[in-house]
Design a protein around this motif. Structure first.
Motif, short mmCIF file in Angstrom:
data_model
loop_
_atom_site.label_atom_id
_atom_site.label_comp_id
_atom_site.label_asym_id
_atom_site.label_seq_id
_atom_site.Cartn_x
_atom_site.Cartn_y
_atom_site.Cartn_z
N ARG A 48 -9.32 2.94 3.74
CA ARG A 48 -8.47 1.78 3.87
C ARG A 48 -8.99 0.62 3.03
O ARG A 48 -8.24 -0.13 2.42
CB ARG A 48 -8.39 1.37 5.34
CG ARG A 48 -7.25 0.44 5.62
CD ARG A 48 -7.21 0.10 7.11
NE ARG A 48 -6.38 -1.07 7.33
CZ ARG A 48 -5.07 -1.04 7.45
NH1 ARG A 48 -4.44 0.11 7.38
NH2 ARG A 48 -4.37 -2.15 7.64
N SER A 49 -10.31 0.49 3.01
CA SER A 49 -10.86 -0.65 2.25
C SER A 49 -10.65 -0.46 0.75
O SER A 49 -10.50 -1.43 0.02
CB SER A 49 -12.33 -0.85 2.59
OG SER A 49 -13.09 0.18 2.02
N ASP A 50 -10.64 0.78 0.29
CA ASP A 50 -10.32 1.02 -1.13
C ASP A 50 -8.91 0.52 -1.43
O ASP A 50 -8.67 -0.17 -2.42
CB ASP A 50 -10.39 2.52 -1.45
CG ASP A 50 -11.81 3.00 -1.48
OD1 ASP A 50 -12.69 2.17 -1.75
OD2 ASP A 50 -12.03 4.19 -1.20
N TYR A 51 -8.01 0.93 -0.55
CA TYR A 51 -6.62 0.50 -0.76
C TYR A 51 -6.51 -1.01 -0.71
O TYR A 51 -5.80 -1.62 -1.47
CB TYR A 51 -5.71 1.12 0.32
CG TYR A 51 -5.31 2.54 0.00
CD1 TYR A 51 -4.70 2.83 -1.22
CD2 TYR A 51 -5.51 3.56 0.90
CE1 TYR A 51 -4.32 4.12 -1.51
CE2 TYR A 51 -5.13 4.86 0.61
CZ TYR A 51 -4.53 5.14 -0.60
OH TYR A 51 -4.15 6.41 -0.90
N ARG A 52 -7.23 -1.59 0.25
CA ARG A 52 -7.17 -3.04 0.41
C ARG A 52 -7.61 -3.73 -0.88
O ARG A 52 -7.00 -4.69 -1.33
CB ARG A 52 -8.07 -3.45 1.58
CG ARG A 52 -7.70 -4.81 2.12
CD ARG A 52 -8.60 -5.18 3.29
NE ARG A 52 -8.54 -6.62 3.51
CZ ARG A 52 -7.63 -7.20 4.29
NH1 ARG A 52 -6.75 -6.47 4.92
NH2 ARG A 52 -7.62 -8.51 4.42
N VAL B 32 0.83 -1.19 0.00
CA VAL B 32 0.00 0.00 0.00
C VAL B 32 0.87 1.25 0.00
O VAL B 32 0.48 2.29 -0.53
CB VAL B 32 -0.97 -0.01 1.20
CG1 VAL B 32 -0.33 0.58 2.43
CG2 VAL B 32 -2.25 0.71 0.84
N GLU B 33 2.06 1.14 0.55
CA GLU B 33 2.94 2.30 0.58
C GLU B 33 3.20 2.78 -0.84
O GLU B 33 3.11 3.97 -1.14
CB GLU B 33 4.25 1.91 1.26
CG GLU B 33 5.13 3.10 1.53
CD GLU B 33 6.39 2.71 2.26
OE1 GLU B 33 6.80 1.54 2.15
OE2 GLU B 33 6.95 3.58 2.93
#
Lengths: 334, 400, 384
Positions: free
Chosen positions: C175-179, C116-117
């Protein structure tokens, strides 16, 4: 032949490293001065420890480089006379701790096969070490000094008693790191006895970090002793045998620090210079003791032709010079 | 005459490394788990031959090498060396036996003590053996001396009672061999260096002054100096470049021909085994899955894992470029493996019976002197390794 | 003909160690066109890794320093870009995959946090929070090549212009988008059961899995050039085959150009379109992989290919290359291979032979002709 060439390397590495060269010179100079003061004090020290000069609270002058105090004692003389004691304390305490803690650390690190006497000994050593380490060493040393009585010897004994556990930890950690290296296994497979493996392969590879730590530690011991001296339980000042910590304490508490700042300058400077010298030397030793860095410094100054095989040893390794690349397969041993 | 005794014989050798239990497991009474690094391996190495041991990481090949050289002690099975059981040899006896088996380790950097010079490293085994010989000689002298004293004490008595009984022969009094001087060690090392193509004038150098190939030659010299019968070569060329690898492999074969030393060549490198071995054992997860003569085995592999392994080796042949590799999945864990064929989770020919019990190593009828641990060996024998590769356009990327 | 993404011109890199100095890379020129895979093969110490690290300027400076030459990436000379601006280029422009997947992943973070970074950095660039590398005068035209399968995320930001508008809409990502996006990348690198893997730490993964995570990280920044430095050398053979297969598939899917560094001739043969063979800091042969491997035109390439064992013990000894790799602090004059070369003549000790086309009359292929740095290239096929 071998000795001469390694001395030559010693010089070359020292020369290549100006700061540690300076540290080396400084330590050598300090030791020399200490010896002279013990053997022939009149050469360097004009006055005795409690000799009244007749000049009271004078600022620094040619006659009294660091001035005199309210008792008309020469501060320079007292500081110099303290040098052999302080240096000796540093070396003796750190050395004793090194020998005792190092030996225990070797045992605790090397013998750990479950079910053997060695393993039982290792566990006991480590638990006792932990108990000592869980006390703040300075306070422990203070408490012991209080119990044994004021004086140089009780203080040395007290600090020594709190000092060895650090060496147990350090040596054990290093042993653990070294003893599973392939070359130790290789020696075992070649039929070398355990005791010899311990001395030849393990201890030899520990010497570098231990000696470096020991050198740096002399300074730390000095500071600790001075701290205890500063609190006033180690030595009496003024007295027949001056000591830097006690000097600092005396001049600081005599309340004249604003009027006569030079009084604390000399002992403070002495502690600073001595500790610094050993720190610089410690850093230099790190480079000298490792044959791998040694080569980096002397390359280009050694003038014999390398045999063909060693071509590309240092320049050959790709991205980072002087680090060797590891094996590709990690193997099957968990 | 019975069949000749092989130099080295392993019979159902096992090695388990117990894992430490978490505190919670100890409380709950969960059984201590173990890594089954080597699980029932039976192989032999003949005098002067090379047995290649191929396997990937986790196959237990390195552990097996350490069992053979008795760096580890087996937890099951038997190891025989020249017919003598050495499975649980210990102490002085083990150290004395070590002169027959030497090891070249996989890490040419780590296996040489960075603080010792060449002559000290290479001479280490002879120094150790020398110390041992002297100690043994001293011990023998003590024993004989006390035996003589005893005989003297008893002789007059015995002479009176029963003169007919001859006294037990007392062996000749051994002399303690002279101490091996540094000068002598240097001479021996100087003599051995040319056999591994190192210049004899590098005695006083440190290992870091050598390239990877040079270091591996030093390791080899250290192993050769005591004239062993068997050398365990643990990934001897894995850290080396192709050109250097070729030099070392050629050298190994020449040495074998000249000295009759046997090799156990442990590697993941199929090409090295192909070139240097006489016979091959393929290991997967602690077990031998296939075992046979090198040319035969590599050209007509039977076990699906062997085929998958051979298909996976990249070839400098651009014709294969558009092919995709078919075997999916990772190498499973060695901790308390389930019964059944270890390759079953990745095998394209798997049937239910494969997962029920360990397949036995049986002689394969179609190939001479071949043993295979696969219950479908006869059915899959003719499938070529190339079938584990598929053409690019035929391969559909698995999408989820 | 399109512009190359990367053009390396006469690059020389020098290391200074202690009193000594050696040239790890000497006078290397290279062109990488969009969508192509260039392989660099050579032995330890030939300078291939230094070259790989020099392009995104990752090598430690000092002791390394670029002596001369240009590295033109999408129209910008990276040699002149100030060091502090390089991270911009590295993220969105050039991605890296290293050999040791365990050392290259931070052991303290889960897979999700690792990937994710990279995604976050790219996202910030897309919405303009962080400045993004624009390239130089030559804008790179992605629109000509179709994007497939991977889904909207990949297509969106690749198309300049459209990217910014779309991205601004979802300026704030949860966060869930990124996930979701991380899971998308895990699927892209063919990880079975990504929902479990995403919450694991690097040490809980196998070597092959870690390398897939590394590839996912590199791809998530959507580089136009991927530099893979021995990406499969630490892996087992069957796992290496899987990762190579994955990389071959991804080449078709994400349309990045790849510079593939390896010591393994087989790996290069299976992945690269063109190959450069390096020896002692120089590229001594270059050309289409089929031609170079089937009919090498430099004695070194020929001997290197012959040194790889393919025969049995009974077939006689291997052909090894006599001598050793030269010490680069004192390289041989002229052609650096001449002390070990079976066909060396006096001229080889003079000037270094240029990397010249072996067949000047031959067809000028789009990917460049077969070139060899040998005065006697025409004699090489006749060597034993």
């Amino acid at each position: 032949m071998a000795i001469r060439s390694s001395l030559g390397t010693f010089w070359r590495v020292l020369r290549a490293n100006p700061l540690s060269f300076f540290g080396f010179l400084l330590v050598a100079f300090i030791c020399l001065v200490a010896v002279v003061i013990v053997v022939a004090p009149h050469l360097l020290v004009p006055y005795g420890p409690q000799q009244e000069t007749g000049a009271f609270s004078q600022s620094p002058s040619w006659k009294h480089p660091f001035g005199t105090d309210a008792n008309s004692f020469d501060i320079y003389s007292n500081t110099m006379l303290a040098l052999p004691l302080d240096l000796g304390i540093g070396v003796v305490i750190a050395g004793a701790a090194l020998l005792a803690g190092g030996a225990l650390g070797l045992i605790a690190g090397f013998y750990d096969r479950p079910g053997t006497v060695g393993a039982a000994a290792s566990v006991s050593i480590m638990r006792i070490t932990d108990i000592f380490l869980s006390f703040p060493s300075l306070i422990l040393a203070l408490a012991i000094t209080r119990a044994l009585g004021v004086g140089v010897l009780p203080t040395v004994f007290a600090i020594g008693l709190t000092w060895w556990p650090f060496y147990v930890r350090l040596v054990r950690g290093e042993v653990l790191a070294v003893k599973h290296l392939p070359y130790v296994t290789a020696a075992r497979a070649a039929g070398v006895r355990e005791g010899r493996i311990l001395l030849r392969h393990v201890v030899r590879n520990l010497l570098e970090p231990i000696i470096v730590y020991f050198t740096l530690d002399i300074g730390t011991v000095l500071v600790t002793y001075s701290t205890i001296g500063f609190i006033g339980v180690a030595s009496k000042y003024p007295g027949p045998q001056p000591e830097w910590g006690a000097m600092l304490a005396f001049y600081q508490s005599s309340g004249s620090i604003n009027a006569y700042p030079w009084e604390v300058l000399a002992p403070g400077l002495a502690i600073f210079v001595t500790v610094l010298a050993f720190s610089l030397l410690g850093d230099g030793l790190r480079d000298i003791l490792d044959p791998r860095t040694r080569r980096a410094f002397v390359r280009g100054t050694v003038s014999h032709d390398p045999p063909p095989e060693r071509a590309g040893a240092a320049p050959g390794s790709e991205s980072v010079p002087l680090t060797a690349s590891g094996a590709v397969d990690a193997g099957a041993v968990p | 005459m019975t069949a000749p005794i092989p130099l080295l014989e392993l019979i159902a050798v096992q090695k388990q490394f117990p894992l430490t239990r978490a505190l919670g497991d100890v409380v709950r009474g969960v059984r201590r788990r173990a890594v089954h690094a080597v699980d029932g391996v039976s192989i032999t190495v003949g005098d002067g031959e090379t047995l290649g041991l191929i396997g990937e990481s986790g196959s237990g090949k390195t552990t097996l090498g350490w069992l053979v050289s008795r760096i580890h002690e087996p937890t099951g099975g038997r190891v025989r060396f020249e017919g003598k059981d050495i499975t649980h040899l210990a102490g002085e006896e083990l150290r004395a036996w070590r002169r027959h088996v030497q090891v070249v380790f996989q890490d040419p950097v780590g296996s040489l003590d960075p603080r010792l010079r060449v002559w000290q490293i290479v001479g280490e085994p002879i120094r150790a053996q020398d110390q041992m010989d002297r100690r043994n000689a001293r011990r023998d002298r003590r024993k004989i001396r006390s035996a003589r004293r005893k005989a003297k004490r008893e002789n007059p008595k015995r002479a009176r009672a029963k003169p007919a009984l001859p006294p037990l022969p007392i062996p000749a009094f051994p002399s303690i061999p002279p101490r091996l001087t540094a000068q002598r060690v240097r001479e021996r090392v100087r003599a051995i260096l040319p056999t591994v193509e190192l210049p004899p004038d590098c005695l006083d150098q440190y290992p870091h002054e050598f390239s990877g190939g040079g270091r591996q030659r030093l390791s080899l010299a250290r192993a050769l100096i005591v004239n062993p019968r068997l050398i365990v070569l643990d990934e001897p060329t894995s850290a080396l470049d192709v050109a250097v690898q070729a030099q070392i492999l050629n050298r190994l074969i020449e040495l074998q021909r000249a000295r009759g030393v046997a090799f156990l060549l442990i590697t993941h490198n199929v090409a090295a085994v192909r070139f240097a071995a006489d016979r091959v054992a393929v290991m997967y997860l602690g077990q031998v899955v296939e075992y046979g003569e090198v040319r035969e085995l590599l050209e007509h592999p039977v076990h699906p894992y062997t085929k998958a392994l051979l298909a996976a080796v990249p070839q400098p042949d651009p014709g294969r470029r558009k092919k995709r590799y078919r075997i999916e999945g990772d190498i499973p864990s060695l901790i308390d493996p389930k019964p059944g064929c270890r390759f079953a989770p990745r095998c394209p020919f798997v049937i239910d019976a494969c997962r029920e019990k360990d397949p036995p190593l049986v002689v394969h009828p179609k190939a001479r002197g071949r043993v295979v641990a696969c219950i479908r060996a006869e059915e899959v024998a003719d499938v070529p390794p190339e079938s584990f590769l598929v053409a690019a356009d035929a391969a559909k990327p698995p999408t989820s | 003909m399109t512009e190359p993404i990367l053009r390396v011109e006469n690059l020389s890199i020098t290391y200074t160690v202690g009193a000594g100095e050696f040239q790890a890379v000497s006078d290397v020129s290279l062109e990488i066109y969009p969508g192509r895979v260039i392989g660099i093969v050579g032995e330890t110490g030939c300078g291939k890794s230094t070259l790989a690290q020099a392009i995104p300027r990752l090598m430690p400076e000092p002791p390394a320093s670029i002596g001369s030459g240009r590295i033109i990436f999408r129209g910008t000379d990276l040699v002149k870009v100030p060091k502090r601006k390089m991270p911009m280029v590295r993220g969105t422009g050039i991605g890296m995959i290293f050999q040791e997947p365990l050392n290259s992943l931070n052991p303290a973070y889960r897979v999700f946090d690792q990937i994710v970074e990279a995604i976050q950095i790219r996202h910030y660039r897309e919405i303009g929070v962080v400045k993004s590398f624009q390239g130089g005068d030559v804008p790179f035209d992605y629109s000509k090549r179709p994007t497939t399968t991977v889904g909207s995320a990949l297509t969106r930001s690749i198309v300049p212009g459209g990217a910014a508008e779309e991205a601004v809409k979802d300026r704030i990502r949860t966060r869930s988008d990124y996930r979701k996006e991380v899971l998308e990348y895990l699927r892209l690198v063919r990880i079975n059961d990504p929902e479990t893997i995403i919450d694991l730490y690097p040490h809980e993964l196998s070597g092959g899995m870690r390398q897939r995570i590394m590839i996912a990280m590199a791809l998530s920044e959507k580089p136009s050039l991927l530099i893979a430095d021995e990406p499969t050398s630490a892996l087992d053979v069957t796992i290496q085959a899987q990762v190579l297969t994955l990389m071959k598939d991804l080449i078709d899917e994400v349309h990045a150009s790849i510079l593939f560094i390896s010591h393994d001739l087989g790996v290069i043969a299976e992945t690269a379109d063109e190959v450069g063979v390096m020896y002692a800091g120089r590229i001594i042969e270059y050309g289409p992989v089929d031609e170079v491997f089937r009919s090498p035109r430099h004695p070194y390439t020929k001997m290197l290919l012959a040194a790889a064992p393919r025969t049995y013990k009974s077939d006689g000894p291997l052909r090894s290359i006599p001598g050793n790799v030269p010490n680069l602090s004192r390289p041989p004059s002229g052609c650096r291979f001449h002390p070990r070369c079976p066909i060396a003549r006096p001229i080889c000790k003079g000037d270094a032979p240029p990397l010249a086309p072996v067949d000047p009359q031959g067809p000028d292929l789009t990917i460049g002709p077969h070139r060899s740095a040998c005065y006697f290239a025409e004699e090489v096929p006749g060597l034993p």
